[in-house]
Write a protein that holds these residues in place. Structure first.
Motif, PDB file in Angstrom:
ATOM      1  N   SER A  93       0.808  -1.206   0.000  1.00  0.00           N
ATOM      2  CA  SER A  93       0.000   0.000   0.000  1.00  0.00           C
ATOM      3  C   SER A  93       0.836   1.248   0.000  1.00  0.00           C
ATOM      4  CB  SER A  93      -0.878   0.021   1.248  1.00  0.00           C
ATOM      5  OG  SER A  93      -0.073   0.248   2.368  1.00  0.00           O
TER       6      SER A  93
ATOM      7  N   LEU B 147      -8.137   0.527  -2.014  1.00  0.00           N
ATOM      8  CA  LEU B 147      -8.716   1.407  -1.001  1.00  0.00           C
ATOM      9  C   LEU B 147      -9.430   2.579  -1.654  1.00  0.00           C
ATOM     10  CD1 LEU B 147      -9.231   2.339   1.843  1.00  0.00           C
ATOM     11  CD2 LEU B 147      -6.909   3.289   1.919  1.00  0.00           C
TER      12      LEU B 147
ATOM     13  N   THR C 164      -9.596  -4.433   2.565  1.00  0.00           N
ATOM     14  CA  THR C 164      -9.983  -3.496   1.512  1.00  0.00           C
ATOM     15  C   THR C 164     -11.121  -4.033   0.636  1.00  0.00           C
ATOM     16  OG1 THR C 164      -8.210  -4.348   0.093  1.00  0.00           O
ATOM     17  CG2 THR C 164      -7.723  -2.377   1.405  1.00  0.00           C
TER      18      THR C 164
ATOM     19  N   LEU D 141      -1.753  -2.782   2.749  1.00  0.00           N
ATOM     20  CA  LEU D 141      -3.202  -2.630   2.827  1.00  0.00           C
ATOM     21  C   LEU D 141      -3.790  -3.995   2.486  1.00  0.00           C
ATOM     22  CD1 LEU D 141      -3.806   0.830   1.096  1.00  0.00           C
ATOM     23  CD2 LEU D 141      -4.103   0.292   3.508  1.00  0.00           C
TER      24      LEU D 141
ATOM     25  N   LEU E 185      -6.907   0.179   8.719  1.00  0.00           N
ATOM     26  CA  LEU E 185      -6.057   0.237   7.526  1.00  0.00           C
ATOM     27  C   LEU E 185      -4.985   1.306   7.660  1.00  0.00           C
ATOM     28  CD1 LEU E 185      -8.769  -0.213   4.748  1.00  0.00           C
ATOM     29  CD2 LEU E 185      -6.870  -1.772   5.231  1.00  0.00           C
TER      30      LEU E 185
ATOM     31  N   ASP F  80      -1.116   0.366   7.555  1.00  0.00           N
ATOM     32  CA  ASP F  80      -0.293   0.968   6.504  1.00  0.00           C
ATOM     33  C   ASP F  80       0.867   1.746   7.103  1.00  0.00           C
ATOM     34  OD1 ASP F  80       0.282   1.393   3.829  1.00  0.00           O
ATOM     35  OD2 ASP F  80      -0.799   3.281   3.762  1.00  0.00           O
TER      36      ASP F  80
ATOM     37  N   GLY G   1      -1.656   5.079   1.802  1.00  0.00           N
ATOM     38  CA  GLY G   1      -2.973   4.585   2.169  1.00  0.00           C
ATOM     39  C   GLY G   1      -3.524   5.221   3.427  1.00  0.00           C
TER      40      GLY G   1
END
Length: 300
Positions: free
Chosen positions: A102, A229, A173, A168, A158, A162, A275
């Motif tokens: 991510s 995401l 997601t 992620l 998340l 991240d 992210g």
């Protein structure tokens, strides 16, 4: 019942509607604190499980001569490089079935925390508690508030994952994307056609930016988890909110990176997770709507 600033007509939850406002705030706040403590487990355990899966798959490719980078189905040479810590994000995405990178380019295999310090655990719990109470205030005793709780809690998890590991995970997601589409069957946060277009546009826009950056710089600028995401946020808020979400995320990222660079905590060539900023921008859009789009001439 009145519509809620760009959202659908309120759908009351009967038992919540019968409570006094201060009791609803208290219930949401307590639920948020408990949810935050549970999210702390998710933040620590999910990346650890992904790392174990990576290592097991890496070990399965070992030969007497060493690791065969391209011997895994669906795993490129750059994936093996990431798993051995030699070179992260050189070319292709990492183990599509497990999770996608991510960050705006991590440089080593992320190691998940096995035990979170108590102060951080309670900071996470207090954050989710405060956000949950704010959801009760913003959306009232409605089904929209229940959906918003799930959205915010997932975005918080998340963002933490991240920040810690530059991952992620698909396990978070992808359900978030489908949940957004399901919620918008009733036009909770966006019209369903706008949500479907938002999911597709969110993914393809960052995918296109990824390949343009790769063509110019011959290096990765972000991971596939960012695409998913952004697609999930498009599914929740519709395509018209995507420019605002991306703008807010980019501004936050620039401020963060610039401050860290001035203080000597970030090198000019060092990558950082994007992210987390997308997640924050999603929370901002949940509470504030897409008013910025109205300002620049868009439609809600």
């Amino acid at each position: 019942m009145n519509a809620l600033d760009g959202y659908a007509e309120l759908l009351l939850v009967d038992w919540l509607a019968q409570l006094a406002p201060h009791w609803r705030l208290a219930i949401f706040a307590v639920a948020g604190v408990v949810g935050g403590l549970l999210l702390d487990v998710v933040v620590r355990r999910v990346p650890a499980a992904i790392e174990r899966a990576w290592l097991e798959e890496l070990q399965a490719t070992e030969t007497p001569e060493g690791v065969a980078p391209g011997s895994l189905s669906g795993t490129s040479a750059s994936s093996a490089s990431l798993l051995t810590g030699l070179h992260a994000r050189a070319t292709a995405p990492v183990l599509a079935s497990s999770a996608k990178d991510s960050g705006v380019g991590a440089t080593e295999l992320p190691t998940a925390l096995t035990e979170a310090p108590p102060p951080r655990r309670w900071r996470l719990a207090l954050l989710t508690g405060a956000l949950s109470a704010a959801i009760s205030w913003r959306f009232g005793p409605t089904w929209q508030s229940i959906g918003a709780l799930g959205l915010v809690w997932t975005l918080v998890a998340l963002a933490y994952i991240d920040h810690d590991t530059q991952l992620l995970p698909d396990i978070l997601t992808l359900p978030l994307l489908w949940a957004g589409l399901l919620c918008n069957l009733g036009h909770w946060f966006a019209a369903l056609p706008s949500a479907v277009i938002g999911a597709a546009a969110g993914y393809t826009s960052l995918w296109a930016m990824y390949w343009v950056y790769w063509w110019i710089r011959r290096r990765e600028g972000m991971g596939f988890g960012d695409f998913k995401l952004f697609a999930a946020l498009g599914a929740w808020f519709g395509w018209t909110a995507l420019p605002q979400i991306l703008l807010v995320a980019c501004v936050l990222a620039i401020v963060f990176a610039g401050s860290a660079w001035v203080m000597g905590r970030l090198r000019s060539d060092q990558m950082f997770p994007f992210g987390a900023f997308l997640a924050v921008a999603g929370v901002v859009t949940l509470f504030g709507g897409d008013g910025l789009m109205l300002w620049i001439g868009g439609t809600p």
